[in-house]
Design an enzyme around this catalytic site. Structure first.
Site, PDB file in Angstrom:
ATOM      1  NE  ARG A  25      -3.646  -2.387   2.251  1.00 48.25           N
ATOM      2  CZ  ARG A  25      -4.508  -2.783   3.175  1.00 48.25           C
ATOM      3  NH1 ARG A  25      -4.698  -2.065   4.254  1.00 48.25           N
ATOM      4  NH2 ARG A  25      -5.183  -3.896   3.020  1.00 48.25           N
ATOM      5  CG  ASP A 304     -11.586  -6.608   4.024  1.00 44.96           C
ATOM      6  OD1 ASP A 304     -11.871  -5.402   4.232  1.00 44.96           O
ATOM      7  OD2 ASP A 304     -10.411  -7.011   3.912  1.00 44.96           O
ATOM      8  NE  ARG A 305     -10.202  -3.049   8.180  1.00 45.09           N
ATOM      9  CZ  ARG A 305      -9.334  -2.435   8.948  1.00 45.09           C
ATOM     10  NH1 ARG A 305      -9.733  -1.513   9.798  1.00 45.09           N
ATOM     11  NH2 ARG A 305      -8.063  -2.715   8.869  1.00 45.09           N
ATOM     12  CB  THR A 368      -2.238  -8.496  13.379  1.00 43.83           C
ATOM     13  OG1 THR A 368      -2.518  -8.257  14.749  1.00 43.83           O
ATOM     14  CG2 THR A 368      -2.986  -7.491  12.524  1.00 43.83           C
ATOM     15  CD  GLU A 387      -7.311  -9.497  11.778  1.00 42.93           C
ATOM     16  OE1 GLU A 387      -6.133  -9.445  12.149  1.00 42.93           O
ATOM     17  OE2 GLU A 387      -7.704  -9.059  10.692  1.00 42.93           O
TER      18      GLU A 387
END
Ligand code: VG1
Ligand code: CO
Length: 583
Positions: A25, A304-305, A368, A387
């Site tokens: 990223r 995805d969150r 993580t 998570e």
């Protein structure tokens, strides 16, 4: 049929192409540098087994952020030149991260072809636009993010790369129209197949959940619903699933048109950035006093969150995964025959551990990042995982899944209200959470993020915390000098994980301070930022006593926060008197 040649281009390594927690990223301007994207893509092809490239089918799509359309054309031309047989692209280049995972696992081409992997173009919850972030990551044949063995190889390749291959004369493909375009190259035919972004995903969701019972809930006059896609790719799925399939009102959806710059916002579903939803749900400072929806949810850029909200009520992601696990077997048909096991990332609260213990389920604690769950799922060891960073999911795919989590909560609400749908009042999100705390105890939890801190300062802060771990008596002396109402540290280490399936070891996965009463402090450096360093501080305290489970979370955690900030010398090292975001 258009014919193309393969061009070999000379290039040289570019610094800083190490994939982070979830891919590479960087700012768009970095990605736009000559050869930057090309080097990374070629390094990825070179890291894969030959048969996963030559003659293979790969998926290329993402959350639609700025620069995606250009990147897709470049990757298509490079795929053709590297001998890929066909590329699957979601219409307009849109596929959510979970949908990519579903497409890899489920989609079968007209000629029986299956995908062997995917380039996902997203920087997830990071903002988008010409001055913001772009990202790219590779997912493997199981639908999950490339494991560290592969990302390490990609990075090594970026440091030695000398050439890449591209079909320069391949015309740009129209990705706004569904259909197959075929080309002819030196190694045979090459197809680009543009398909509906939602079809495979919607089909999969229908095999997991009981859509009828959710529909019944949504149509109850007592129920109301609000979904905020924060202008990310989730909008493309929300319309199809919530409105077309489940009959929710169109007005239940906000910010559900995907935009290249996410409308100028930060597509991160938390109480700070999902402002409009937070206000609607009665959780904002100037929120309406009157009626607010029963249920609200939001997604991040690549969907995805998820954030789950009740009426004036926030569900922590750590509680959310524990509650889903506790109710899955009764409420979700996919899990009717039982859970194979559950897993959480290390900084996520231990709420899931308590459920696992009570229900006698296999339990795993991993570093993580979603890539660690994949091996457990492939080995049949884990059904539900999550998570603290607003990620929840299951073994239906190999990514976390924002819309799945919403459907899971709607299923639980439908189940709890099945005999009560016309009753006086519905069992609410808050009722479900409070009932859960009463049964299992409550894990007070908060995360402090210090974004864009000077990288050297962040490193020093972490080094100091590791150094302190050498002497627990010293640590406890410091702590008792800060607060007398905090228990003793009984263990302190850097989290290390040995994968129970392949035996691989991941070190330095976060600094932990574990207290005698089960409280925890965890410090980590983010692996998804694109500038400076982000320090994450995770604070957790367990309360079993049912008379103490109703406190305000920030109040309950205040003593531990005090200890964390002083022990780490946060202000001294970073110059920051307050975090950028509290979740
Ligand atoms: C963050 C979260 C982590 C999550 C990762 C990718 O990583 O903490 O839990 O898996 O983002 O999520 P980090 O290294 O910045 O703490 V996503 O939705 O950004 O792909
Ligand atoms: Co994301």
């Amino acid at each position: 049929m258009a014919i193309f040649k393969v061009n070999r281009k000379e290039t040289a390594p570019i610094d800083g192409q190490k994939p982070g927690t979830s891919g590479l990223r960087k700012k768009v301007v970095v990605f736009k540098q000559p050869n930057y994207l090309h080097n990374f893509v070629q390094s990825t092809f070179n890291a894969l087994a030959t048969d996963k490239v030559k003659g293979a089918t790969i998926v290329v799509s993402g959350d639609g952020r700025y620069f995606s359309k250009d990147a897709i054309q470049i990757i298509v031309k490079m795929a053709a030149a590297n001998g890929v047989r066909r590329v699957w692209v979601g219409k307009d280049g849109l596929l959510s991260t979970p949908a990519v995972s579903a497409v890899i696992r489920e989609r079968v081409g007209a000629d029986g072809s299956k995908a062997s992997g995917a380039f996902i173009l997203t920087a997830s919850h990071n903002p988008g636009g010409p001055h913001e972030d772009f990202g790219i990551k590779y997912n493997m044949e199981n639908g999950g993010p490339a494991p560290e063995a592969i990302t390490d190889k990609i990075y090594a390749n970026t440091k030695t790369i000398k050439e890449y291959f591209i079909a320069e004369d391949l015309p740009d493909v129209d990705i706004s129209t569904i259909g197959v375009t075929s080309f002819s190259g030196p190694e045979g035919n090459f197809d680009v197949d543009v398909f509906d972004s939602a079809e495979d995903y919607v089909k999969l969701m229908k095999t997991i959940f009981d859509f009828q019972s959710i529909q019944k809930l949504l149509s109850s006059p007592k129920f109301s619903f609000c979904y905020d896609a924060l202008h990310g790719v989730a909008g493309a799925y929300a319309n199809r699933i919530f409105v077309e399939e489940l009959g929710a009102k169109e007005s239940s959806l906000i910010n559900c048109t995907p935009k290249e710059d996410f409308g100028g916002g930060h597509p991160d579903p938390n109480l700070t950035y999902a402002k409009e939803l937070v206000a609607r749900m009665g959780l904002g400072k100037s929120s309406p006093q009157g009626e607010v929806p029963e249920f609200g949810a939001a997604a991040d850029g690549d969907a995805d969150r998820n954030m789950i909200l009740g009426k004036r009520f926030f569900v922590t992601p750590s509680d959310s995964v524990a509650i889903i696990a506790a109710n899955a077997v009764q409420a979700i048909p996919y899990f009717a025959s039982g859970l194979k096991g559950v897993a959480r990332s290390m900084p996520t609260s231990a709420a899931l551990d308590v459920v696992a213990k009570n229900l006698n389920l296999k339990f795993f604690e991993v570093p993580t990042g979603w890539k660690f769950f994949g091996n457990l799922m492939d080995a049949g060891l884990c059904s539900v995982c999550g998570e603290e960073s607003f990620g929840t999911g299951s073994d239906h795919i190999r990514e976390k899944d924002g819309i799945w989590a919403v459907l899971a909560w709607l299923s639980i609400l439908a189940f709890k209200n099945k005999d009560n749908i016309n009753g006086e009042s519905l069992v609410s999100v808050e009722d479900i959470v409070r009932q859960h705390w009463a049964t299992y105890g409550r894990h007070y939890y908060t995360r402090y993020d210090y974004e864009n801190v000077d990288a050297a300062a962040a490193k020093e802060l972490m080094a100091n915390l590791v150094k302190l771990q050498a002497s627990l008596p010293e640590v406890n002396k410091i702590i008792s000098g800060i607060r007398s109402d905090v228990s003793n540290v009984v263990e302190a280490d850097e989290f290390e994980y040995k994968d129970p399936v392949d035996g691989s070891v991941s070190k330095h996965q976060g600094i932990r301070y574990l207290f005698a009463d089960g409280s925890r402090l965890v410090f980590r450096l983010s692996g998804t930022g694109s500038e400076g360093a982000t320090i994450r501080l995770y604070i957790e305290q367990y309360e079993k006593d049912s008379s103490n489970i109703g406190r305000d979370s920030q109040d309950a955690l205040a003593p531990l926060v005090d200890v964390a900030l002083k022990l780490s010398k946060m202000q001294e090292f970073t110059g920051r008197s307050a975090p950028t975001v509290i979740t």
